[in-house]
Design a protein around this motif. Structure first.
Motif, mmCIF file in Angstrom:
data_model
loop_
_atom_site.group_PDB
_atom_site.id
_atom_site.type_symbol
_atom_site.label_atom_id
_atom_site.label_comp_id
_atom_site.label_asym_id
_atom_site.label_seq_id
_atom_site.Cartn_x
_atom_site.Cartn_y
_atom_site.Cartn_z
ATOM 1 N N LEU A 19 -41.020 30.575 4.875
ATOM 2 C CA LEU A 19 -41.756 31.795 5.177
ATOM 3 C C LEU A 19 -43.230 31.560 4.862
ATOM 4 C CD1 LEU A 19 -39.157 34.136 3.437
ATOM 5 C CD2 LEU A 19 -39.432 33.838 5.908
ATOM 6 N N GLU A 20 -44.058 31.516 5.902
ATOM 7 C CA GLU A 20 -45.473 31.192 5.703
ATOM 8 C C GLU A 20 -46.300 32.450 5.489
ATOM 9 O OE1 GLU A 20 -45.774 28.758 9.307
ATOM 10 O OE2 GLU A 20 -46.119 27.026 8.007
ATOM 11 N N ASN A 21 -47.472 32.270 4.888
ATOM 12 C CA ASN A 21 -48.405 33.381 4.624
ATOM 13 C C ASN A 21 -47.741 34.489 3.820
ATOM 14 O OD1 ASN A 21 -50.497 32.108 6.158
ATOM 15 N ND2 ASN A 21 -49.363 32.716 8.000
ATOM 16 N N TYR A 22 -47.136 34.109 2.725
ATOM 17 C CA TYR A 22 -46.416 35.067 1.890
ATOM 18 C C TYR A 22 -47.167 35.356 0.596
ATOM 19 C CZ TYR A 22 -42.033 36.626 3.880
ATOM 20 O OH TYR A 22 -41.091 37.297 4.613
ATOM 21 N N VAL A 34 -41.983 40.528 -2.861
ATOM 22 C CA VAL A 34 -42.057 39.295 -2.064
ATOM 23 C C VAL A 34 -42.196 39.729 -0.610
ATOM 24 C CG1 VAL A 34 -40.900 37.155 -1.395
ATOM 25 C CG2 VAL A 34 -40.521 38.101 -3.687
ATOM 26 N N GLY A 35 -43.279 39.322 0.046
ATOM 27 C CA GLY A 35 -43.448 39.730 1.445
ATOM 28 C C GLY A 35 -44.679 39.101 2.054
ATOM 29 N N GLU A 36 -44.961 39.498 3.270
ATOM 30 C CA GLU A 36 -46.097 38.904 3.986
ATOM 31 C C GLU A 36 -47.428 39.356 3.365
ATOM 32 O OE1 GLU A 36 -45.166 40.075 7.958
ATOM 33 O OE2 GLU A 36 -43.876 38.333 8.274
ATOM 34 N N ASN A 37 -48.437 38.490 3.542
ATOM 35 C CA ASN A 37 -49.755 38.762 2.947
ATOM 36 C C ASN A 37 -50.288 40.131 3.331
ATOM 37 O OD1 ASN A 37 -50.086 36.327 1.629
ATOM 38 N ND2 ASN A 37 -51.041 35.327 3.381
ATOM 39 N N ASP A 38 -50.060 40.509 4.597
ATOM 40 C CA ASP A 38 -50.694 41.746 5.076
ATOM 41 C C ASP A 38 -49.857 42.991 4.795
ATOM 42 O OD1 ASP A 38 -48.697 41.269 6.852
ATOM 43 O OD2 ASP A 38 -49.991 41.037 8.621
#
Ligand SMILES: [Zn+2]
Length: 433
Positions: A19-22, A34-38
């Motif tokens: 999972l990238e950009n986390y 835990v999740g996406e940057n945005d």
């Protein structure tokens, strides 16, 4: 303290994906997000410290399921001799002169090496458990203390008192009932260990089926395999972790399956001591939980989970002449998820998930040996080295970052005390290299 790790490449080992950009948010000792940057929660999380991973790998810390960290003192002492000679004529001789202070600093030396290679939890089985516990608490590492009969030392009464005095030492510490092995502890001692485990509902740990000699002697003496012997004594009435399991017959898999038994595979130690190749591929196929251990640094001679993962995979491939087994993803399961299950703390560690303890490592993807990245899992398992570890966090606290240990860790003092200890131990035991 609140910490936010951004721009991470998360290895989601449970789901075998990347999972990238986390972003991972940590509140105190726990992972809170835990999740996406945005993600809005991630952006709003008001952290005391933000660490930009710049695309580096983030994953759960490695779990070392079988170690004797203080044996770091004996690294390189009497290598390249047969197992029986190494153990009975050397290790058991010098160990008689160990003092609690030696165990404290020796354990810390082993822990330093482990922290540098991304190990966040150790099962440690050795003498003077209070010293092992203190060593871990002072460095702030997670410990499963194997407490019990060490060598020819059947002592249920003292054991119970010791457990009661240690059991609430620290949240980072949990316990297993331990007997060293079926060749050093007599039947009464093994039975007492089960009674101790019954009394305090503890999981169990023991070295088992490490060598052909051990198995042969057991069959000759009891007319049972080591696995059958332990089943009859009651070891498997509890969750049980067997170290090594090199020479376990397929006939005994059924017994392991019927109970909750895991195997701590220690490939480097098994290779160095010429013990053989544990059949972990066929055990995994039979749904037996396999995890990894370094064993003691005297029989390894490193504390390096990258090397254990690599060797564990390669040994099965070369032994079975197959390439499509023991993949990099499988090896990451062994060193994280399976380890947590084997140590009975899979409700706390082994995953990067909200509510889990923040035992987290950062692995560089910018070092030469990690470039280019075609497959993150492959690079970690087949190319990774301890020097790629850029951060080791245990319980939400950073113990090691960019080559530097945290302020509470006095590396010079640990090294100084260990050098003095081995000098004295060699003098007293009259063992020389
Ligand atoms: Zn061992």
């Amino acid at each position: 303290m609140k910490i936010k790790l951004i721009n991470a490449t998360l290895l989601d080992v449970a789901n075998s994906c990347v999972l990238e950009n986390y972003t991972v948010c940590i509140d105190g000792s726990l992972i809170s997000f835990v999740g996406e940057n945005d993600n809005l929660f991630a952006q709003a999380f008001n952290a005391d410290k933000v660490i930009d991973f710049e695309g580096d790998i983030l994953c759960a810390g490695f779990i070392n399921c079988h170690s004797h960290n203080a044996m770091a003192l004996f690294r390189g002492l009497k290598d390249d001799v047969p197992l029986e000679q190494w153990l009975f004529d050397n290790m058991f001789v010098i160990e008689k002169f160990l003092q609690p202070k030696d165990i404290y600093y020796g354990t810390q030396l082993g822990l330093l090496e482990g922290i540098k290679s991304g190990i966040t939890t150790n099962l440690d089985a050795y003498f003077y458990p209070k010293s092992i516990i203190d060593a871990n608490i002072d460095l702030k590492t997670r410990l499963v203390c194997a407490l019990g009969a060490t060598m020819y030392d059947n002592r249920l009464e003292g054991l119970t008192q010791e457990y009661l005095s240690l059991k609430d030492a620290n949240d980072l510490v949990s316990f297993m009932a331990y007997a060293h092995s079926i060749y050093t502890i007599d039947t009464k001692g093994l039975e007492d260990t089960v009674i101790f485990a019954n009394e305090y509902k503890l999981p169990m740990h023991i070295h088992l089926a490490e060598t052909l000699k051990e198995v042969g002697d057991c069959v000759q003496k009891f007319n049972k395999t080591p696995v059958q012997l332990l089943e009859d004594i009651g070891f498997f009435e509890h969750k049980c972790l067997l170290a090594h399991g090199v020479h376990i017959d397929k006939d005994d898999y059924l017994i392991l399956n019927q109970h909750d038994v895991s195997i701590a595979h220690c490939p480097a130690s098994n290779m160095k001591l010429g013990s053989g190749i544990a059949p972990i591929h066929s055990m995994l196929e039979s749904n037996i939980n396999i995890c990894l251990g370094t064993d003691g640094p005297a029989s390894n001679n490193s504390i390096d989970m990258f090397r254990e993962m690599y060797l564990a995979s390669m040994l099965q491939k070369v032994n079975l002449c197959e390439t499509n087994i023991m993949s990099a993803k499988t090896m990451m399961r062994l060193s994280t998820l399976n380890g947590a299950k084997a140590l009975c703390i899979d409700n706390k560690i082994g995953k990067i998930e909200a509510g889990y303890k923040a035992d987290i490592i950062r692995i560089s993807i910018k070092d030469i040996n990690m470039l280019p990245i075609n497959d993150y899992y492959s690079n970690v398992v087949y190319s990774g080295k301890p020097e790629n570890i850029k951060m080791t966090m245990v319980n939400g606290e950073i113990l090691y970052e960019n080559g530097v240990f945290a302020d509470h860790i006095d590396v010079e003092k640990i090294v100084f005390e260990c050098k003095n200890a081995i000098k004295r131990l060699k003098f007293e035991s009259e063992i020389q290299v």
